[in-house]
Scaffold this motif. Structure first.
Motif, PDB file in Angstrom:
ATOM      1  N   UNK A 230     -12.681   2.569-104.038  1.00 57.82           N
ATOM      2  CA  UNK A 230     -12.283   2.999-102.798  1.00 57.82           C
ATOM      3  C   UNK A 230     -11.820   1.808-101.883  1.00 57.82           C
ATOM      4  N   UNK A 231     -10.883   2.327-101.024  1.00 59.22           N
ATOM      5  CA  UNK A 231     -10.340   1.498-100.005  1.00 59.22           C
ATOM      6  C   UNK A 231     -10.778   2.196 -98.830  1.00 59.22           C
ATOM      7  N   UNK A 232     -11.196   1.701 -97.866  1.00 60.98           N
ATOM      8  CA  UNK A 232     -11.674   2.315 -96.393  1.00 60.98           C
ATOM      9  C   UNK A 232     -10.946   1.808 -95.526  1.00 60.98           C
ATOM     10  N   UNK A 233     -10.425   2.579 -94.528  1.00 62.22           N
ATOM     11  CA  UNK A 233      -9.867   2.166 -93.318  1.00 62.22           C
ATOM     12  C   UNK A 233     -10.443   2.458 -91.992  1.00 62.22           C
ATOM     13  N   UNK A 234     -10.347   1.481 -91.153  1.00 70.21           N
ATOM     14  CA  UNK A 234     -10.984   1.573 -89.898  1.00 70.21           C
ATOM     15  C   UNK A 234     -10.001   1.196 -88.776  1.00 70.21           C
ATOM     16  N   UNK A 235      -9.430   1.889 -88.350  1.00 72.24           N
ATOM     17  CA  UNK A 235      -8.143   1.452 -87.625  1.00 72.24           C
ATOM     18  C   UNK A 235      -7.126   0.958 -88.319  1.00 72.24           C
ATOM     19  N   UNK A 236      -6.647  -0.138 -88.205  1.00 74.26           N
ATOM     20  CA  UNK A 236      -5.884  -0.882 -89.018  1.00 74.26           C
ATOM     21  C   UNK A 236      -6.267  -1.845 -90.105  1.00 74.26           C
ATOM     22  N   UNK A 237      -7.623  -1.693 -89.967  1.00 76.17           N
ATOM     23  CA  UNK A 237      -8.495  -2.625 -90.717  1.00 76.17           C
ATOM     24  C   UNK A 237      -8.574  -2.183 -92.253  1.00 76.17           C
ATOM     25  N   UNK A 238      -8.372  -2.875 -93.482  1.00 75.62           N
ATOM     26  CA  UNK A 238      -8.666  -2.059 -94.784  1.00 75.62           C
ATOM     27  C   UNK A 238      -9.721  -2.824 -95.343  1.00 75.62           C
ATOM     28  N   UNK A 279      -9.168   5.264-105.162  1.00 74.08           N
ATOM     29  CA  UNK A 279      -8.349   4.495-105.880  1.00 74.08           C
ATOM     30  C   UNK A 279      -8.421   4.709-107.430  1.00 74.08           C
ATOM     31  N   UNK A 280      -9.908   4.792-107.961  1.00 76.98           N
ATOM     32  CA  UNK A 280     -10.082   5.039-109.475  1.00 76.98           C
ATOM     33  C   UNK A 280     -11.359   5.556-109.704  1.00 76.98           C
ATOM     34  N   UNK A 281     -11.598   6.269-110.744  1.00 74.01           N
ATOM     35  CA  UNK A 281     -12.927   6.678-110.990  1.00 74.01           C
ATOM     36  C   UNK A 281     -13.439   5.932-112.246  1.00 74.01           C
ATOM     37  N   UNK A 282     -14.808   5.408-111.948  1.00 71.62           N
ATOM     38  CA  UNK A 282     -15.298   4.372-112.848  1.00 71.62           C
ATOM     39  C   UNK A 282     -16.264   5.022-113.957  1.00 71.62           C
ATOM     40  N   UNK A 283     -17.171   6.088-113.356  1.00 74.37           N
ATOM     41  CA  UNK A 283     -18.177   6.422-114.443  1.00 74.37           C
ATOM     42  C   UNK A 283     -18.656   7.857-113.495  1.00 74.37           C
ATOM     43  N   UNK A 284     -19.396   8.606-114.493  1.00 71.75           N
ATOM     44  CA  UNK A 284     -20.280   9.669-113.953  1.00 71.75           C
ATOM     45  C   UNK A 284     -21.498   9.281-113.195  1.00 71.75           C
ATOM     46  N   UNK A 285     -22.023  10.267-112.499  1.00 69.69           N
ATOM     47  CA  UNK A 285     -23.347   9.854-111.749  1.00 69.69           C
ATOM     48  C   UNK A 285     -24.392   9.843-113.087  1.00 69.69           C
ATOM     49  N   UNK A 286     -25.403   9.078-113.012  1.00 72.10           N
ATOM     50  CA  UNK A 286     -26.479   8.794-113.914  1.00 72.10           C
ATOM     51  C   UNK A 286     -27.657   8.860-113.254  1.00 72.10           C
ATOM     52  N   UNK A 287     -28.695   8.998-114.199  1.00 70.68           N
ATOM     53  CA  UNK A 287     -30.041   8.804-113.831  1.00 70.68           C
ATOM     54  C   UNK A 287     -30.719   7.635-114.648  1.00 70.68           C
ATOM     55  N   UNK A 288     -31.362   6.631-113.897  1.00 68.57           N
ATOM     56  CA  UNK A 288     -31.751   5.448-114.338  1.00 68.57           C
ATOM     57  C   UNK A 288     -33.251   5.596-114.479  1.00 68.57           C
ATOM     58  N   UNK A 289     -33.633   4.881-115.707  1.00 67.72           N
ATOM     59  CA  UNK A 289     -35.094   4.757-115.743  1.00 67.72           C
ATOM     60  C   UNK A 289     -35.900   3.891-114.956  1.00 67.72           C
ATOM     61  N   UNK A 290     -35.137   2.977-114.485  1.00 68.74           N
ATOM     62  CA  UNK A 290     -35.649   1.815-113.391  1.00 68.74           C
ATOM     63  C   UNK A 290     -34.659   1.420-112.456  1.00 68.74           C
ATOM     64  N   UNK A 291     -35.086   0.669-111.384  1.00 65.29           N
ATOM     65  CA  UNK A 291     -34.452   0.188-110.345  1.00 65.29           C
ATOM     66  C   UNK A 291     -33.632  -0.887-110.710  1.00 65.29           C
TER      67      UNK A 291
END
Length: 327
Positions: A230-238, A279-291
């Motif tokens: 993603x690209x975030x905008x806050x005012x003129x800041x990117x 801007x782009x899709x990376x992967x689906x949401x997943x459940x992980x077995x550990x932190x």
């Protein structure tokens, strides 16, 4: 007309409405390439006759009125739609309330009362599939037939195709629901974006080394749950980043939340309003077995996001500023 992008509403006094304008009519959800062709036609017509060009649009979306209990995934709420319209070069927008009275207005009454008498339009641009008036009787062909008698110009734009696929708001919603960000971006003519206030979360990201700016999206948002560059905008800041949209299955499987980790940023964003462009899709949401497994994947996700963003330098929706509003 006040300089800048002016919003005219049903309550705007007649004396504050410029006469002789050219209008582009439509619902304009997403302001995609098909919409932009209609807007470009209105702008060209306006330049040819020395007239300002406005958008005529409706709020709430007519689908909401006719099917109030059906979830409606809008690509752009009213504020986002107006900002996109302001970025097209239009002088302003006429926002008409779509309620029982307007839904019951005949096509002929809409043309004569709303367009001719109230707005005093000199030209109209519409898409090939735009319908209006009670029972959707109003059509581009009706406008074309009425034009000579009314002394106005009418331009009807054909459908826009990308690789033989018609561009439409419905097609874009479907693309976003499937995580097909590239397809959605192509049809929109720029990245799809959301806007929201940064809220406090559970602070888990901070403990994991990935502090996030959290935004609660509309409950009907149909974006595919997953990880995005993603690209975030806050005012003129990117600001570049990686974001997760979903229910956090590794932790609580709660209500959908957009969580954005901004690269190389250490400031406090709570209470700030961010625009977030996908801007782009990376992967689906997943459940992980550990932190540990989750953090390792987050490291990979960040690397992928940086690569995707580097290949799309400067990509951000063109948003105009609404400088004045006639209430």
């Amino acid at each position: 007309m006040t300089p800048g992008f002016t919003v005219i509403r049903d309550s705007t006094p007649l004396t504050a409405i410029p006469k002789g304008t050219v209008v582009a009519m439509g619902n304009f959800d997403g302001v995609h390439l098909g919409h932009r062709a209609v807007i470009a036609a209105a702008l060209q017509m306006g330049r040819a006759h020395g007239r300002p060009a406005l958008a005529v649009t409706f709020e709430p979306h007519p689908r909401k009125f006719f099917s109030p209990n059906t979830p409606q995934f809008r690509l752009t709420d009213e504020a986002a739609k107006l900002r996109l319209l302001a970025g097209t070069g239009l002088a302003g927008a006429v926002v008409m309330i779509f309620d029982k009275a307007r839904a019951g207005t005949t096509a002929q009454d809409f043309i004569h009362h709303d367009l001719i008498e109230r707005l005093g339009v000199s030209g109209i641009a519409v898409g090939y599939d735009f319908h209006f008036g009670k029972g959707r009787v109003g059509s581009p062909s009706l406008l074309v037939n009425e034009a000579p008698r009314l002394g106005i110009e009418v331009d009807v734009q054909p459908h826009i195709d990308i690789e033989e696929r018609p561009v439409s708001s419905s097609a874009i919603r479907m693309a976003l629901a499937e995580g097909q960000i590239d397809d959605a971006t192509a049809m929109l003519g720029g990245p799809w974006f959301v806007c929201g206030e940064v809220i406090h979360g559970e602070k888990r990201g901070r403990d994991l080394g990935y502090p996030t700016a959290n935004i609660r999206l509309d409950k009907n948002c149909g974006l595919k749950h997953g990880i995005y560059a993603v690209r975030a905008g806050r005012g003129s800041e990117r600001l570049d980043g990686v974001a997760s949209f979903g229910r956090r299955p590794t932790f609580d499987n709660g209500a959908p939340l957009l969580e954005i980790f901004l690269f190389d940023f250490n400031g406090d964003l709570y209470g700030d309003v961010l625009d977030v462009a996908f801007i782009g899709f990376i992967r689906e949401e997943l459940k992980f077995d550990s932190v540990e497994a989750l953090v390792a994947q987050m490291n990979d996700d960040s690397a992928w996001a940086r690569a995707l963003l580097a290949a799309a330098p400067g990509a951000f929706p063109k948003l105009g500023t609404i400088l004045s509003s006639q209430e």
